[in-house]
Scaffold this active site. Structure first.
Site, mmCIF file in Angstrom:
data_model
loop_
_atom_site.group_PDB
_atom_site.id
_atom_site.type_symbol
_atom_site.label_atom_id
_atom_site.label_comp_id
_atom_site.label_asym_id
_atom_site.label_seq_id
_atom_site.Cartn_x
_atom_site.Cartn_y
_atom_site.Cartn_z
ATOM 1 N N SER A 3 0.807 -1.227 0.000
ATOM 2 C CA SER A 3 0.000 0.000 0.000
ATOM 3 C C SER A 3 0.845 1.285 0.000
ATOM 4 C CB SER A 3 -1.081 0.021 1.051
ATOM 5 O OG SER A 3 -2.052 -0.971 0.761
ATOM 6 N N CYS A 62 -1.479 -3.865 3.795
ATOM 7 C CA CYS A 62 -2.305 -5.061 3.895
ATOM 8 C C CYS A 62 -1.361 -6.245 4.031
ATOM 9 C CB CYS A 62 -3.225 -5.211 2.691
ATOM 10 S SG CYS A 62 -2.417 -5.031 1.119
ATOM 11 N N HIS A 99 3.348 14.655 5.429
ATOM 12 C CA HIS A 99 3.252 16.093 5.176
ATOM 13 C C HIS A 99 3.921 16.780 6.363
ATOM 14 C CE1 HIS A 99 0.499 15.298 1.934
ATOM 15 N NE2 HIS A 99 -0.195 14.537 2.743
#
Lengths: 137, 137
Positions: B63, B83, B68
């Site tokens: 994934s 996952c 940020h």
């Protein structure tokens, strides 16, 4: 409480599997969702997994939108992260739910980077028994 | 309840501002965090904003990791989405908290794509008063 960012966690269930496997379609709809949210697209990255499933990110000037799809489970996980007041995530949510044919959705919005402005140190006041009192600065 | 994905929401407060403005350093530490988490890196994308602040994503086969940074607030928002059982997010969290000099962190782990396997329709049983009984399939 002031927050630096906002984050929508969007769960799209019972989607159209054919759409969730189509890299071009997923990328186009994610970009269109970003535009409808009034976000400025900086760049995108999409990747297709074997046997199927797509991961993608649209970096926007106000942060990002990401997606992971599980076509075999008709499910897509979308995150919309932004800062500032200009982004309209509702428009992105509506667009994606419609384009992916989601029959059931869940939306949770989180504040990210919450700045707690008044840190009051707390202490146990022996005269008040169990009551907590803030310490004067 | 079975979930298709897992998602760690990591808040890093009171970090070293100089690190949070350094695109090369942020990218290197995010990639190292992915490796320490036993994730396989597919590709990365990092972008620097003016006057400062960095957005970046490491797409992994399981994934993604995203970041940020707000150097002026000494804050970074990190998400780790994966996952499968192979990814070890704790190692990534420890690495990033240490490298960014975070003095305070918050970690929340969510299940994503929860599959509710037994949809039992519930009805009010008139003989049992207020007790709810599942309807036989």
């Amino acid at each position: 409480m002031r927050a630096l960012g906002r984050h929508v966690i969007l769960e799209l269930y019972e989607c159209d599997s054919e759409v969730l496997k189509d890299l071009g379609k997923v990328r186009d709809e994610m970009m269109e969702a970003a535009r409808r949210a009034q976000a400025t697209i900086v760049t995108t990255i999409f990747h297709e997994f074997s046997p199927f499933g797509i991961s993608g990110v649209v970096v926007i000037s106000a942060s990002h939108l990401s997606i992971h799809t599980w076509p075999e489970n008709r499910y897509a996980a979308v995150d919309i992260f932004w800062c500032g007041a200009d982004v309209q995530p509702q428009a992105a949510i509506d667009h994606l739910a419609q384009m992916f044919g989601a029959e059931r959705i869940s939306v949770v919005e989180l504040k990210r980077g919450v700045l707690v402005e008044n840190h009051l140190e707390m202490k146990l006041d022996p005269l008040a028994g169990h009551l907590l009192q803030p310490v004067s600065p």
